[in-house]
Design an enzyme around this catalytic site. Structure first.
Site, PDB file in Angstrom:
ATOM      1  N   TYR A 123       4.235  -7.080  -8.991  1.00  0.00           N
ATOM      2  CA  TYR A 123       3.605  -5.796  -8.581  1.00  0.00           C
ATOM      3  C   TYR A 123       3.243  -5.707  -7.144  1.00  0.00           C
ATOM      4  O   TYR A 123       3.001  -6.722  -6.686  1.00  0.00           O
ATOM      5  CB  TYR A 123       2.594  -5.058  -9.378  1.00  0.00           C
ATOM      6  CG  TYR A 123       1.341  -6.029  -9.744  1.00  0.00           C
ATOM      7  CD1 TYR A 123       0.915  -6.948  -9.345  1.00  0.00           C
ATOM      8  CD2 TYR A 123       0.466  -5.461 -10.851  1.00  0.00           C
ATOM      9  CE1 TYR A 123      -0.501  -7.514  -9.655  1.00  0.00           C
ATOM     10  CE2 TYR A 123      -0.694  -6.298 -11.246  1.00  0.00           C
ATOM     11  CZ  TYR A 123      -0.966  -7.150 -10.674  1.00  0.00           C
ATOM     12  OH  TYR A 123      -2.310  -7.811 -10.999  1.00  0.00           O
ATOM     13  N   GLU A 124       3.114  -4.644  -6.708  1.00  0.00           N
ATOM     14  CA  GLU A 124       2.667  -4.332  -5.321  1.00  0.00           C
ATOM     15  C   GLU A 124       3.551  -4.496  -4.503  1.00  0.00           C
ATOM     16  O   GLU A 124       3.339  -5.263  -3.402  1.00  0.00           O
ATOM     17  CB  GLU A 124       1.174  -4.838  -4.915  1.00  0.00           C
ATOM     18  CG  GLU A 124       0.138  -4.466  -5.749  1.00  0.00           C
ATOM     19  CD  GLU A 124      -0.242  -3.048  -5.975  1.00  0.00           C
ATOM     20  OE1 GLU A 124       0.602  -2.100  -5.638  1.00  0.00           O
ATOM     21  OE2 GLU A 124      -0.895  -2.922  -6.909  1.00  0.00           O
ATOM     22  N   GLY A 125       5.009  -4.614  -4.788  1.00  0.00           N
ATOM     23  CA  GLY A 125       6.073  -5.029  -4.018  1.00  0.00           C
ATOM     24  C   GLY A 125       6.596  -6.565  -4.489  1.00  0.00           C
ATOM     25  O   GLY A 125       5.885  -7.397  -4.199  1.00  0.00           O
TER      26      GLY A 125
END
Lengths: 598, 598
Positions: free
Chosen positions: A442-444
């Protein structure tokens, strides 16, 4: 059942002895009064909170998970989670590094990150509830109107309300340019927002009276793609001018995801059905505002893996000292026992030391990055602000990807130390692995981080930011180049530092001819860069330890730091030799594969 | 929801085109009649069973898990598991490679392993119920009395009863010399066995009328340690002379473990309270008998990870071709779509190809090992039997550890291809990761495997077995050394083959002075050896593919095999460069760490 002891001494070592944070603070008016005693007192209380309040809820939170009432759209979190949040707010922890203008304590971000390391060790799923608020807070500080700041920031600061980031939709995650959620202007300055969001961490819960959703959506006249996205603030309950709560806004949790880990966090699908929101920042410039949240979040994700690495290490070490099984290859060690503790075995030590080194390296990196963030925001000298900002921008994808890949490897290694017992839930080790796994996504995703590093941060400015990192390394090499005691730590980073320039130029040149060469090399490149940074940090930690020992200290703490640095350079750093070869192997063996990937 | 297509062509390629199994079978009287058509027909039916019967139960089995009725000590398995087992027995699958003397079909072990690859792809947790029987079967064939064989082998062969391996106790796993379960002679040739076992896979279930437990225990006059362990057969229900079932034997499931994965399998704590059993093999020689089970089980564990790697690859490939997100760095590929499928990205391809290569390499290794097992048992020439046995003994720890470490990396990479969706249970990818994780632990942790390989199998006979492997590699190098088209595959293994001797001697020499040097190098050494073996196998597969293409074949299947081999040598094989450095870094940085591991 696992245990957790806040690693206060390790934090203090990095903060006070390696980076001399409070000296740095003196240059920043906002932090000028923050001294060593204040830092240590806050750390101690923070550690107590993590160990005593949220850590005991970690396994039960994983077992219970969250439940959605589909009639009311309300979510029930695991037993004790809400009460723990109440204590968190009561203790003032939510406000720790927030701006005094909005009721914050105005302490350094570096201190907040140390609080979060401990919270993440204790209970990553719980920590995401307050953790997500920071992104919303930062976005509103940077881009909110005065009205929005007045309405939301005091409540986010106190923790009375929490915040979320509503980006992902079923058909788009990485590629936010594809998003479809619509925002229709009502005419009174507000917008009605309609669409479906998924994977919204801490998206619903009963901790607080209100939840402040930051939502990406498209205005009617929006250009296609990522240049047509705007950011809106959409509260769960509408807020009247006097601050009182009005009617329920139609932003409803319609489903909870069943996940591999972080079960205690409510990962929500949210349906917006004409929910009323206001615009944050300029129309169509939502991605820029979103990146304010995202950069903070990426440092936060690395910090999650640091926390898990530390707690997994502590428990694996304790187990390895207790569990009796087989004899040492070099002769019985515990002669009075029926077998030796498994810590006598070299590979058990290797697994433990891998976690120890990855925790120490990540912590040093985290403190360095937080200091850079503090300087970027609060240093009076503009050049320092700019330089700090550039360096932390370079380091952020390394924190996100290198630290989380390492964290997964480390928690796995610690679980392996337990043998079959590691696979059993009650020992708690497999939960660390499952929780750590999301951090690589997550978050890239970590692939996205590697492209951000190599494509944007390194090649994008012709190596200018990379040179700043090179300068840091070069300074240390120059400082210690003639110190024989430091040679074992300096030589490898001096060599890699030199190779790095050639390596980067080479990929840049190939990428100029064929951009897929950048994509093919990026993941390996990020790990090489990660080792350059860790190598630098371990050399700095060894430098402090060697000085203390030279000054006559017999404190085994410094010996431990030296031993960890030696282990790192002997057993982890050499990964660069394979990575540089596979990066140089280029893109052909990946792209010329249509038959096998048919 | 994941899908699964049995990789029949890939299996047939390795069996018929690379190893020419049916030609080899001609030399073995028992298998002389097994021709290509028979093999293919069995594979096809086996694949249908796996894909249609057990695969649909994989996710539901994970979700439901097993339940213990503490009053009756009976275990309820997930819905459909028992019925699937009934179909398995009905289809004659349990008997596939068993001895016709006991009702088996007498087909080669190699064929049975291919059946099991597919069963493991479909549902590892379910497959462990019939899978564990094989160990019990092998132990009784090798060491059972005529009476025991008559009583148990026909039932194990038909699958009417299943078997287990009861080794581990709460305080001992790897170190079986510590075990405490006691066997008291009754005087009538039977023994009353008392003690507590844990981690007994498939230890209780309602599939069959009886369960045949093979139990390690100590006789009253047993010497201490591993030389005082005996093996007993302890049925759940006592068996009368006429084969009918008598009273319930007091070997009760007292608890089920809650595990990270393989939820559908009942991992039991078993309490033996004077359960009646008979001795298998000689008193105090139980470990030797146990190793008959264990060696089969270790090959089986590698096969589990092969199965999971294959199914994870298939699903990640399908997702990568469908999921639209971002554009290719080298220019739009799907111009009519709003984004490109993620398979255009080099690193997505790298993750997919990693799984593809690890599956192909593991399958070739598995078929080679099964052929060696078949030869070791059934070849008329004693020297061939002995040589085969020695080579498979060398390869077994590589199958167990290298293939399961790779399988964990591969399933993780495939999960990563799904981004956030990979973390969500309904996609099925995270289950492959959780299930694959146990394979690195049970039947001897991967560290134990590495010590078995380097300490016992390589250094233990002064490199004699390793020379056999070197000879295989040498033959191929000689055969293809002047073939320019093969150079890219031959050069790296020729070089590593040469380095391996020096590398091994070096570690052996250091280990002679300090045995911890062996323990410090073993895990890295095993992976280097694994790459030598995989490199050899990929070169053999490329050899076949190149010949076919030279003969004019335009079948993309052969192009795919070439592409996979090229990927393997470009991106995975170079891991050896770091591994050899970290192995050579020795034991000091691991052992001289008392301060940090205090």
């Amino acid at each position: 059942m696992p245990t957790y002891t806040p690693p206060l001494r390790d934090m203090q070592f990095v903060m006070h002895e390696v980076f001399h944070l409070t000296d740095e603070f003196k240059a920043m008016p906002r932090y000028a009064e923050v001294d060593v005693d204040t830092v240590n007192a806050v750390l101690q209380e923070a550690g107590r909170f993590a160990a005593e309040v949220t850590f005991p809820l970690n396994i039960s939170g994983d077992t219970e998970g969250c439940q959605l009432d589909t009639a009311t759209h309300e979510v029930t979190t695991p037993k004790g989670f809400k009460e723990a949040y109440g204590k968190y707010v009561e203790g003032g922890w939510a406000a720790l590094s927030c701006d005094p203008e909005f009721g914050g304590q105005g302490l350094p971000f570096a201190l907040n990150q140390c609080l979060y390391e401990m919270l993440n060790s204790a209970n990553q799923a719980w920590t995401m509830y307050p953790g997500l608020s920071h992104g919303a807070y930062e976005a509103l500080v940077a881009h909110g109107t005065d009205e929005q700041k007045k309405t939301y920031l005091p409540k986010l600061t106190s923790g009375e309300w929490t915040g979320t980031m509503c980006l992902t939709e079923p058909h788009c995650g990485t590629d936010l340019g594809l998003l479809r959620t619509k925002a229709e202007p009502v005419g009174d300055g507000t917008y009605r927002i309609t669409g479906n969001k998924i994977f919204i961490s801490a998206g619903e819960h009963g901790f607080t009276d209100n939840i402040v959703h930051l939502v990406l959506a498209r205005l009617p006249d929006a250009p296609k793609g990522s240049k047509g996205i705007s950011l809106f603030v959409v509260p769960k309950f509408k807020v009247s001018a006097d601050g009182s709560l009005g009617e329920r806004n139609p932003i409803f949790c319609t489903a909870l995801e069943h996940k591999m880990g972080i079960h205690g966090n409510a990962t929500c699908a949210l349906a917006l059905d004409g929910a009323v929101g206001t615009l944050v920042g300029e129309p169509h410039k939502g991605l820029a505002a979103m990146f304010v949240m995202m950069n903070a979040a990426r440092l936060g994700v690395g910090n999650q893996s640091l926390g898990l690495t530390e707690v997994a290490f502590q428990n694996a070490l304790a187990y390895a000292k207790e569990r009796l099984q087989m004899r040492s290859l070099s002769g019985k060690k515990a002669k009075d026992k029926e077998a030796d503790p498994i810590i006598v075995h070299p590979d058990v030590r290797k697994m433990l030391l891998t976690a120890r080194a990855y925790a120490d390296g990540a912590r040093a990196l985290q403190v360095l990055c937080s200091l850079l963030v503090d300087k970027a925001h609060h240093h009076p000298d503009e050049k320092v602000r700019k330089d700090s900002d550039q360096l932390v921008a370079l380091l952020t994808p390394i924190v996100k990807a290198f630290v989380t890949d390492n964290g997964f490897a480390a928690t796995n290694a610690c679980m392996q130390v337990f043998g079959g017992h590691g696979y059993i839930k009650e020992w708690g080790m497999e939960q660390f692995v499952r929780d750590a796994r999301i951090n690589m996504i997550y978050e890239g995703t970590n692939t996205v981080q590697s492209l951000d590093l190599l494509g944007r941060k390194v090649l994008g400015d012709q190596g200018a930011a990379l040179k700043k990192l090179g300068k840091l390394v070069g300074q240390l090499v120059q400082e210690e180049g003639v110190n024989e005691a430091m040679a074992e730590f300096i030589n490898p980073i001096a060599l890699l530092g030199e190779q790095m320039t050639k390596f980067t130029t080479e990929i840049g040149f190939k990428g100029f001819q064929n951009p897929d060469e950048v994509g093919a090399a990026a993941v390996d490149y990020l790990r090489v860069a990660g080792h350059l940074v860790f190598g630098y940090l371990f050399a700095r930690m060894a430098q402090v330890a060697l000085r203390k020992i030279a000054e006559g200290s017999t404190d085994p703490f410094y010996t431990a730091k030296l031993q960890t640095a030696r282990f790192y350079f002997a057993k982890l750093f050499p990964e660069i030799h394979s990575l540089m070869r596979t990066a140089r192997a280029g893109s052909k063996s990946l792209m010329d594969t249509d038959a096998v990937l048919a």
